[in-house]
Enzyme design. Structure first.
Site, PDB file in Angstrom:
ATOM      1  N   HIS A  51       0.557  -1.280  -0.050  1.00 11.45           N
ATOM      2  CA  HIS A  51      -0.227  -0.062  -0.057  1.00 11.45           C
ATOM      3  C   HIS A  51       1.057   1.193   0.208  1.00 11.45           C
ATOM      4  O   HIS A  51       0.238   2.530   0.023  1.00 11.45           O
ATOM      5  CB  HIS A  51      -0.892  -0.184   1.149  1.00 11.45           C
ATOM      6  CG  HIS A  51      -2.030  -1.009   1.131  1.00 11.45           C
ATOM      7  ND1 HIS A  51      -2.945  -0.673   0.132  1.00 11.45           N
ATOM      8  CD2 HIS A  51      -2.364  -2.168   1.853  1.00 11.45           C
ATOM      9  CE1 HIS A  51      -3.970  -1.770   0.355  1.00 11.45           C
ATOM     10  NE2 HIS A  51      -3.603  -2.389   1.241  1.00 11.45           N
ATOM     11  N   GLU A 155      -6.951 -12.206   6.358  1.00  8.07           N
ATOM     12  CA  GLU A 155      -7.838 -11.154   6.141  1.00  8.07           C
ATOM     13  C   GLU A 155      -9.076 -11.348   5.031  1.00  8.07           C
ATOM     14  O   GLU A 155      -9.559 -10.569   4.592  1.00  8.07           O
ATOM     15  CB  GLU A 155      -7.052 -10.008   5.448  1.00  8.07           C
ATOM     16  CG  GLU A 155      -6.127 -10.572   4.029  1.00  8.07           C
ATOM     17  CD  GLU A 155      -5.214  -9.319   3.523  1.00  8.07           C
ATOM     18  OE1 GLU A 155      -5.543  -8.312   3.831  1.00  8.07           O
ATOM     19  OE2 GLU A 155      -4.639  -9.776   2.668  1.00  8.07           O
ATOM     20  N   ASP A 181      -9.923  -5.833   6.864  1.00  4.40           N
ATOM     21  CA  ASP A 181      -9.927  -6.565   5.609  1.00  4.40           C
ATOM     22  C   ASP A 181     -10.980  -7.941   5.834  1.00  4.40           C
ATOM     23  O   ASP A 181     -11.738  -8.111   5.081  1.00  4.40           O
ATOM     24  CB  ASP A 181      -8.865  -6.969   4.686  1.00  4.40           C
ATOM     25  CG  ASP A 181      -8.130  -5.852   3.949  1.00  4.40           C
ATOM     26  OD1 ASP A 181      -8.767  -5.493   3.131  1.00  4.40           O
ATOM     27  OD2 ASP A 181      -7.003  -5.313   4.337  1.00  4.40           O
TER      28      ASP A 181
END
Length: 281
Positions: A51, A155, A181
């Site tokens: 990310h 997740e 998530d």
């Protein structure tokens, strides 16, 4: 062990024994920030290439910066398919990798394989590399399979469904819970009003499944949190590798604290000052 910095094997042994290791994710592509945080007292720092905007050259600089402060370094790669990213992270000196979006035991096996030298895995060997500077080719490569920290991110609903098989895959050192998530994958953001999904019975049941299977296989439990309010709760559940946010989150929360102080100070002097509007805090 030199300068009181544990080897990867020692670090994992301490975690399995229940010793807490606290850290942060790094989402800014800043070696300067990484270096300062490496001297702040956190046990580990994780460079989030999933990310964050860092390329391999910037990752190289950030890992050097982390090493200068003595913190353990982790890298979150793109996924189990990211052989190149895993190779680069480890060759550049990362102590381990966090592999996101694991759904099946086969995906877990592929992730582990990329981190292990043959015959235990399929990691490519090459010399010279920064990872080998301290111990040399044989010193590093001969011990890498026991020292590299392999963490898999939990997740998705599918990961929980397949948790018994995933946790039993040889070479999985850590199962790292990503509540945000996981809640989305389980449809809990649609079912509950924020933030009640985080204390929902569905998420608690999924977490208990994770904890149970990790304990059966002597696998370390890791967790991402924003802030410290729930750290004690998860320490009591057996989570020992805990993130309390990321570098940008730290900047925002400390900035918000200063802004609130300035509003109060101005008011005591009869001056009207309020922060500019923002959606972040």
């Amino acid at each position: 062990m030199s300068n009181n910095v544990p080897t990867g094997a020692e670090f994992k042994e301490q975690l399995r024994a229940g010793a807490p290791k606290m850290g942060l994710f790094l989402n800014s592509h800043s070696p300067t920030v990484a270096e300062q945080l490496a001297h702040s007292g956190y046990d580990w720092l994780l460079v989030d290439t999933q990310h964050g905007p860092m390329d391999h050259e910037k990752l190289s600089n950030m890992l050097c910066a982390i090493a200068s402060g003595g913190a353990k370094s982790m890298v979150r790669v793109a996924g189990y398919h990211d052989r190149g990213g895993i190779q680069q992270a480890l060759d550049l000196g990362a102590d381990g990798v966090l592999v996101p979006y694991i759904n099946t035991a086969e995906e877990a096996r592929q992730a582990v394989s990329c981190t292990r030298y043959p015959t235990a895995g399929t990691r490519s060997v090459y010399f010279p590399q920064r990872s080998m500077n301290k111990a040399g080719l044989l010193g590093y490569a001969g011990n890498a399979n026991k020292n590299v920290i392999v963490a898999l991110q939990v997740e998705t609903a599918a990961c929980i469904e397949n948790m018994a098989e995933i946790a039993a895959v040889p070479g999985v050192d850590m199962l790292f819970l990503g509540q945000n998530d996981l809640c989305m994958s389980m449809g809990l953001y649609e079912k509950y009003e924020f933030p009640h999904m985080y204390t929902s019975p569905e998420l608690q049941a999924a977490t208990e499944t994770l904890i149970s299977e990790a304990r059966k296989n002597n696998v370390i439990l890791g967790l991402f949190l924003f802030g410290t309010t729930r750290v004690a709760e998860f320490l009591a559940k057996g989570f020992s590798f805990i993130s309390v946010g990321n570098d940008l989150h730290h900047v925002l929360t400390q900035s918000a604290a200063y802004v609130q102080d300035l509003e109060k100070i101005a008011a005591t002097e009869g001056k009207l000052w309020t922060r500019r509007p923002t959606a972040l805090f």
